[in-house]
Motif scaffolding. Structure first.
Motif, short mmCIF file in Angstrom:
data_model
loop_
_atom_site.label_atom_id
_atom_site.label_comp_id
_atom_site.label_asym_id
_atom_site.label_seq_id
_atom_site.Cartn_x
_atom_site.Cartn_y
_atom_site.Cartn_z
N ARG A 5 0.83 -1.17 0.17
CA ARG A 5 0.10 0.23 -0.05
C ARG A 5 0.78 1.28 0.07
NH1 ARG A 5 -4.56 0.18 4.05
NH2 ARG A 5 -5.58 1.53 2.49
N VAL A 6 0.57 2.34 -0.92
CA VAL A 6 1.24 3.38 -1.01
C VAL A 6 0.33 4.84 -0.51
CG1 VAL A 6 2.75 4.68 -2.57
CG2 VAL A 6 2.60 2.42 -2.87
N LEU A 7 0.60 5.65 0.51
CA LEU A 7 0.15 6.55 0.70
C LEU A 7 0.60 7.78 -0.12
CD1 LEU A 7 -1.73 8.28 2.51
CD2 LEU A 7 0.28 8.37 4.16
N VAL A 8 -0.60 8.39 -0.85
CA VAL A 8 -0.08 9.61 -1.50
C VAL A 8 -1.00 10.85 -0.96
CG1 VAL A 8 0.05 10.55 -3.88
CG2 VAL A 8 0.38 8.27 -3.75
N PRO A 9 -0.30 11.24 0.08
CA PRO A 9 -1.36 12.31 0.85
C PRO A 9 -1.61 13.71 0.16
CG PRO A 9 0.93 12.34 1.65
CD PRO A 9 1.00 11.28 0.58
N GLN A 10 -0.77 14.07 -0.85
CA GLN A 10 -1.10 15.16 -1.64
C GLN A 10 -1.31 14.86 -3.03
OE1 GLN A 10 2.32 17.10 0.52
NE2 GLN A 10 1.07 19.05 0.70
N ALA A 11 -1.92 15.66 -4.01
CA ALA A 11 -2.03 15.28 -5.39
C ALA A 11 -1.04 15.44 -5.98
CB ALA A 11 -3.01 16.35 -5.66
N VAL A 12 -0.58 14.19 -6.88
CA VAL A 12 0.69 14.46 -7.75
C VAL A 12 0.19 14.16 -9.30
CG1 VAL A 12 2.14 13.57 -5.88
CG2 VAL A 12 0.93 11.87 -7.53
N ASP A 13 0.99 14.13 -10.26
CA ASP A 13 0.61 14.05 -11.67
C ASP A 13 0.07 12.64 -11.54
OD1 ASP A 13 1.44 13.38 -14.72
OD2 ASP A 13 1.33 15.38 -14.53
N GLU A 14 -1.11 12.53 -12.61
CA GLU A 14 -1.52 11.13 -12.75
C GLU A 14 -0.64 10.10 -13.30
OE1 GLU A 14 -4.50 9.59 -12.11
OE2 GLU A 14 -4.84 11.52 -10.75
N ALA A 15 0.56 10.34 -14.01
CA ALA A 15 1.37 9.55 -14.61
C ALA A 15 2.07 8.75 -13.41
CB ALA A 15 2.45 10.38 -15.52
N GLY A 16 2.31 9.52 -12.23
CA GLY A 16 2.80 8.95 -11.28
C GLY A 16 1.76 7.77 -10.49
N ILE A 17 0.64 8.00 -10.43
CA ILE A 17 -0.35 7.15 -9.87
C ILE A 17 -0.43 5.92 -10.91
CG2 ILE A 17 -2.86 7.02 -9.35
CD1 ILE A 17 -1.31 8.84 -7.46
N ALA A 18 -0.57 6.21 -12.19
CA ALA A 18 -0.81 5.09 -13.11
C ALA A 18 0.49 4.09 -13.00
CB ALA A 18 -0.78 5.55 -14.58
N GLY A 281 4.76 21.50 -15.75
CA GLY A 281 3.96 20.52 -16.13
C GLY A 281 4.91 19.30 -16.33
N GLU A 282 6.05 19.60 -16.90
CA GLU A 282 7.05 18.62 -17.32
C GLU A 282 7.70 18.09 -16.04
OE1 GLU A 282 7.01 21.53 -20.86
OE2 GLU A 282 6.90 21.63 -18.50
N SER A 283 8.18 19.00 -15.09
CA SER A 283 8.69 18.66 -14.03
C SER A 283 7.87 17.93 -12.95
CB SER A 283 9.16 19.65 -13.37
OG SER A 283 9.80 19.63 -12.09
N LEU A 284 6.71 18.34 -12.82
CA LEU A 284 5.73 17.50 -12.16
C LEU A 284 5.49 16.08 -12.31
CD1 LEU A 284 3.10 20.55 -11.38
CD2 LEU A 284 4.65 19.50 -9.52
N ALA A 285 5.46 15.93 -13.88
CA ALA A 285 5.18 14.60 -14.21
C ALA A 285 6.56 13.65 -13.85
CB ALA A 285 4.69 14.69 -15.55
N ARG A 286 7.58 14.42 -14.12
CA ARG A 286 8.82 13.62 -13.83
C ARG A 286 9.04 13.22 -12.55
NH1 ARG A 286 11.30 17.06 -17.79
NH2 ARG A 286 11.71 18.49 -16.17
N MET A 287 8.69 14.18 -11.53
CA MET A 287 8.76 14.05 -10.07
C MET A 287 7.81 12.83 -9.68
SD MET A 287 9.42 17.91 -8.28
CE MET A 287 8.21 18.66 -9.03
#
Length: 314
Positions: A5-18, A281-287
């Motif tokens: 299980r992975v906690l993601v407490p704040q919104a991140v780019d959907e690419a990371g969730i995927a 946008g690019e950096s947030l997706a990479r992070m």
């Protein structure tokens, strides 16, 4: 078998969730990131994909399953690293994800403060077009940029300032060598602009203070896109009042959000942005993807690509 299980407490780019879900991991995204919610949810999680929530020992002690904290970005000053070392919790970051974004933001602030763009914009909007006669800035070509901290971001800022703006560059970093790497006193005395690119640690907290401002060339500028806590903000304001600094551009602050009543908030000599240097946008997706991939590696028993050195561990 219990799902990882992975906690993601704040919104991140959907690419990371995927990336996490495609790897078969169970992603937990609570409705808010207040500390009580985080404390309640993290107890049943094996990993945290972390942005700015503070994970201190009190929170981590209530997370017996926790195996890895993957920082969405570079700085890890919001994690109790000593506790993680004692517990054997892996900490990672994403050091290649935001280099370009932060370097570009640094250069944007450098140009904006040197050209007095904040005051010029305000004057035009107020119908004061004649302000053009007294708002002239300085030319950066041929001037000296002092870069303190020569990691990925600091080096890129130095390269682009030299190649793109025609600046002379001097650097300071105890871990770096080279013909343009100098001691801090020499850098401060020579620099027309100083740009900070150091992490916030016990050794760097408040390190740029009254003595460092006094050592600057009169009329210099300061740009800080690293961490607010490395600068003594009271000393910064004093340096502005004394004319040691002509101006400053800050993306980070000792207290965030910056309080509305803070003296810097109303100082026209200071250009302020809300800790957004990495937020392209690019950096947030990479992070998000880089942090997710670190968690996936640990979930599979593999070594992460970017483990953060922990106190007392090699």
């Amino acid at each position: 078998m219990t799902a990882f299980r992975v906690l993601v407490p704040q919104a991140v780019d959907e690419a990371g969730i995927a990336a996490l879900t495609d790897a078969g991991l169970d992603v937990v995204q609570p409705p808010n990131a207040d500390i009580e919610t985080v404390r309640r949810v993290v107890r049943d999680c094996d990993a945290v994909l972390l942005r700015t929530v503070v994970l201190d020992a009190a929170v981590l002690a209530g997370a017996p399953r926790l195996k890895v904290i993957a920082r969405h970005g570079v700085g890890v000053d919001n994690i109790d690293l000593a506790y993680c070392a004692a517990r054997g919790i892996v900490v990672t970051n994403a050091p290649e994800s935001n280099t370009v974004a932060v370097a570009e933001h640094t250069l944007a602030l450098l140009l904006a403060v040197a050209k007095n763009l904040r005051a010029a914009d305000r004057a035009v909007r107020a119908g004061e077009f004649a302000a053009r006669h007294h708002l002239g800035g300085i030319e950066l070509a041929g001037r000296t940029l002092g870069v303190i901290g020569l990691g990925r971001i600091g080096r890129l800022v130095a390269q682009r300032a030299e190649a793109g703006l025609g600046m002379r560059v001097r650097g300071h970093d105890p871990a770096a060598t080279g013909p343009d790497v100098v001691g801090l006193p020499e850098l401060l005395a020579a620099s027309d602009v100083v740009s900070l690119h150091v992490p916030l640690t016990t050794g760097t907290a408040g390190f740029f203070g009254a003595a460092e401002f006094a050592a600057l060339k009169p009329g210099a500028y300061l740009v800080n896109c690293s961490r607010g806590g490395v600068v003594d903000e009271t000393a910064l304001r004093t340096a502005l009042d004394r004319g040691q600094l002509a101006g400053a551009a800050l993306d980070v602050f000792a207290t965030e959000p910056l309080p509305a009543a803070h003296p810097l908030a109303s100082d026209p000599r200071v250009l302020l942005t809300p800790h957004m240097a990495a937020h392209t946008g690019e950096s947030l997706a990479r992070m998000a993807v880089d942090a997710a991939n670190e968690i996936i590696a640990v979930s599979r028993g593999e070594q992460p690509r970017w483990p953060v050195p922990l106190p007392g561990r090699s």
